[in-house]
Design a protein around this motif. Structure first.
Motif, mmCIF file in Angstrom:
data_model
loop_
_atom_site.group_PDB
_atom_site.id
_atom_site.type_symbol
_atom_site.label_atom_id
_atom_site.label_comp_id
_atom_site.label_asym_id
_atom_site.label_seq_id
_atom_site.Cartn_x
_atom_site.Cartn_y
_atom_site.Cartn_z
ATOM 1 N N ASN A 60 1.486 -1.415 -0.421
ATOM 2 C CA ASN A 60 0.142 -0.040 0.057
ATOM 3 C C ASN A 60 1.256 1.044 -0.087
ATOM 4 O O ASN A 60 1.957 1.523 0.799
ATOM 5 C CB ASN A 60 -1.182 -0.159 1.285
ATOM 6 C CG ASN A 60 -2.155 -0.918 0.873
ATOM 7 O OD1 ASN A 60 -2.859 -1.121 0.432
ATOM 8 N ND2 ASN A 60 -2.311 -1.954 2.051
ATOM 9 N N ILE A 61 0.794 2.218 -0.937
ATOM 10 C CA ILE A 61 2.026 3.190 -1.741
ATOM 11 C C ILE A 61 1.372 4.942 -0.963
ATOM 12 O O ILE A 61 -0.199 4.278 -1.461
ATOM 13 C CB ILE A 61 1.979 3.514 -2.487
ATOM 14 C CG1 ILE A 61 3.342 2.161 -3.401
ATOM 15 C CG2 ILE A 61 3.069 4.604 -2.876
ATOM 16 C CD1 ILE A 61 3.989 1.204 -2.829
ATOM 17 N N LEU A 62 1.627 4.777 0.090
ATOM 18 C CA LEU A 62 0.738 6.613 0.660
ATOM 19 C C LEU A 62 1.262 7.275 0.733
ATOM 20 O O LEU A 62 3.154 7.059 0.640
ATOM 21 C CB LEU A 62 0.014 5.977 2.127
ATOM 22 C CG LEU A 62 -1.310 5.137 1.933
ATOM 23 C CD1 LEU A 62 -1.196 3.916 3.757
ATOM 24 C CD2 LEU A 62 -2.641 6.132 1.808
ATOM 25 N N GLY A 63 1.125 8.241 0.977
ATOM 26 C CA GLY A 63 1.474 10.085 0.532
ATOM 27 C C GLY A 63 2.265 10.627 -0.557
ATOM 28 O O GLY A 63 3.026 9.741 -1.027
ATOM 29 N N THR A 70 -3.873 -2.552 -3.396
ATOM 30 C CA THR A 70 -4.256 -1.717 -2.415
ATOM 31 C C THR A 70 -5.006 -2.899 -2.128
ATOM 32 O O THR A 70 -5.480 -4.171 -2.067
ATOM 33 C CB THR A 70 -5.058 -0.632 -3.242
ATOM 34 O OG1 THR A 70 -6.184 0.024 -1.946
ATOM 35 C CG2 THR A 70 -5.470 -1.517 -4.444
ATOM 36 N N ASP A 71 -5.635 -2.306 -0.870
ATOM 37 C CA ASP A 71 -6.494 -3.023 -0.023
ATOM 38 C C ASP A 71 -7.800 -2.057 0.500
ATOM 39 O O ASP A 71 -8.238 -3.191 1.805
ATOM 40 C CB ASP A 71 -5.657 -4.036 1.007
ATOM 41 C CG ASP A 71 -5.284 -3.161 1.957
ATOM 42 O OD1 ASP A 71 -5.536 -1.825 2.051
ATOM 43 O OD2 ASP A 71 -4.653 -4.022 3.730
ATOM 44 N N SER A 72 -7.670 -0.561 0.500
ATOM 45 C CA SER A 72 -8.277 -0.082 0.403
ATOM 46 C C SER A 72 -8.993 1.000 -0.046
ATOM 47 O O SER A 72 -8.203 1.204 -1.237
ATOM 48 C CB SER A 72 -7.886 0.750 1.919
ATOM 49 O OG SER A 72 -7.102 1.878 1.874
ATOM 50 N N MET A 73 -9.854 2.088 0.532
ATOM 51 C CA MET A 73 -10.180 3.012 -0.472
ATOM 52 C C MET A 73 -9.328 4.150 -0.350
ATOM 53 O O MET A 73 -8.865 5.158 -1.033
ATOM 54 C CB MET A 73 -11.965 3.443 0.149
ATOM 55 C CG MET A 73 -12.714 2.698 -0.724
ATOM 56 S SD MET A 73 -12.534 3.021 -2.939
ATOM 57 C CE MET A 73 -13.072 4.389 -3.051
ATOM 58 N N ASP A 74 -8.708 4.099 0.406
ATOM 59 C CA ASP A 74 -7.914 4.872 0.985
ATOM 60 C C ASP A 74 -6.599 5.519 0.040
ATOM 61 O O ASP A 74 -6.359 6.813 -0.472
ATOM 62 C CB ASP A 74 -7.445 5.488 2.668
ATOM 63 C CG ASP A 74 -8.531 5.031 3.541
ATOM 64 O OD1 ASP A 74 -8.300 6.159 3.967
ATOM 65 O OD2 ASP A 74 -8.838 4.037 3.659
ATOM 66 N N THR A 75 -5.723 4.417 0.180
ATOM 67 C CA THR A 75 -4.894 4.460 -1.031
ATOM 68 C C THR A 75 -4.867 4.101 -2.139
ATOM 69 O O THR A 75 -4.794 4.772 -3.294
ATOM 70 C CB THR A 75 -4.167 2.432 -0.928
ATOM 71 O OG1 THR A 75 -3.804 2.031 0.551
ATOM 72 C CG2 THR A 75 -3.002 1.757 -1.498
#
Ligand SMILES: Cc1ncc(COP(=O)(O)O)c(C=O)c1O
Length: 369
Positions: A102-105, A125-130
């Motif tokens: 999950n790559i964030l930021g 990804t495993d989320s809507m945020d990512t």
């Protein structure tokens, strides 16, 4: 193996002048090149026999040298855990990289975008945020980024928890113009092959029922590598540790100690009691990651000698059954978990028997972001 042979350059019987293991300072990583090559070939042959694409995880060796050998043997691409590792591999000419993380930021997403411009890239990804971060960064429908849905098939780490959640996230990916749904990915816990297979087959059916094509199903893990591909929906396999192997994989039955390519060369620096010897390899060299095994490593060829505790710079060996070690003696330790050991050293020495054939910088070590 005694250190009193000094640091002379050795004359081998074939007349070749080359460094030998005796010329190396300790602690040091030795890689038996022939064993590593054999481990690569064996896994590739298994994948080929089962119609599986192999995408080795470079976390174990962190070396472009081996990544290129894995590709030359037939791998479709490589897997990296961190963008920094992928950047090193791209710089070295590796062209197809999977980043199942999950790559964030903003900072990481910018680097990911730059990487997408240079290599054939895919992520998870495993989320809507990512997904939202990826969607805001990748906007070109002419150069879409494949995004796989990470599934928790029993490991209890990242991943959506049900087939229904996998379908929901896949259809959200499908709506984003700069992204394309790339399939399913899982990292199963060791010994959970059947459970994983059932989970993924269920999710594949649910995706098909929703009209979502799922051409790539990526799984991994050395412990169950020899079971991969048997009547399976998995299309791609990502083993990492298989190239070197270690005590944990031997305990799981993947191979024997004779297949282990990585050892830590170490010197006995003290014999404080008749039943204890102290090595110059502590947790800074062997790591304290035992993966649940008793002891911290095995001394090659010295039965009755066990690495029973570590402090940072000292490895405490308990001697029993008449095992003997003298001060200055050099030993080779098979660690419990070789991947973490690789990350602790600046360089590795490739060996053939007693000869050091090459010394390589561990280029992708310490790339945590
Ligand atoms: C996502 C992922 N894929 C593949 C692997 C490779 O697993 P192994 O080293 O057991 O082959 C790992 C190891 O941690 C991983 O995290």
């Amino acid at each position: 193996m005694r250190s009193d042979q000094g640091h002379k350059v050795n004359q081998f019987s074939d007349g070749e002048t080359m460094r030998s293991i005796d010329d190396l300072d300790t602690p040091a990583i030795l890689i038996d090149a022939g064993r590593a090559e054999a481990n690569i070939a064996r896994a590739q042959a298994h994948a080929d026999r089962h119609g599986l694409k192999l995408r080795p995880h470079i976390k174990t060796h962190k070396l472009p040298y081996w990544a290129k050998k894995q590709i030359a043997a037939g791998a479709v691409g490589i897997t990296c855990q961190k963008i920094g590792e992928a950047e090193i591999m791209a710089d070295a000419g590796l062209t197809d990289i999977f980043l199942p993380y999950n790559i964030l930021g903003r900072a990481k997403l910018e680097r990911l975008k730059a990487l997408h411009g240079r290599v054939t890239l895919s992520v998870t990804t495993d989320s809507m945020d990512t997904l939202m971060g990826l969607a805001a960064t990748f906007t070109d429908p002419g150069h879409r980024l494949p995004v796989l849905v990470e599934c928790d098939t029993g490991m209890g780490r990242c991943g959506v928890q049900s087939a229904g959640e996998a379908v929901a996230l896949a259809s959200e990916i499908d709506k984003v113009r700069g992204l394309v749904f790339g399939g399913l990915m899982t990292y199963p816990g060791a010994g959970r092959a059947a459970e994983t297979e059932a989970w993924l087959a269920d999710a594949q059916q649910a995706l098909a029922a929703s009209g979502l094509a799922c051409e790539r199903i990526s799984s991994g893990g050395t412990p169950d590598m020899w079971r991969s591909g048997e009547h399976s929906v998995v299309t791609e396999y990502r083993p990492g540790t298989y190239i070197y192997l270690d005590r944990y994989q031997v305990a799981k039955g993947v191979g024997s100690l004779d297949d282990c390519a990585l050892t830590v060369l170490s010197t006995v620096v003290s014999r404080p009691t008749p039943t204890r010897a102290i090595l110059d390899a502590g947790s800074k060299a062997l790591s304290s990651d035992t993966l649940g095994l008793a002891d911290f490593g095995e001394l090659l060829g010295i039965s009755g000698a066990r690495v029973t505790s570590l402090s940072e710079e000292h490895g405490n060996v308990t001697l029993s059954g008449g095992a003997e070690l003298g001060i200055g003696e050099r030993v080779r330790v098979v660690p419990d978990h070789c991947c973490v050991v690789t990350n602790l050293f600046d360089e590795v020495h490739l060996i053939e028997g007693e000869k050091v054939i090459e010394t390589l910088p561990v280029k992708a070590r310490g790339r945590m972001g």
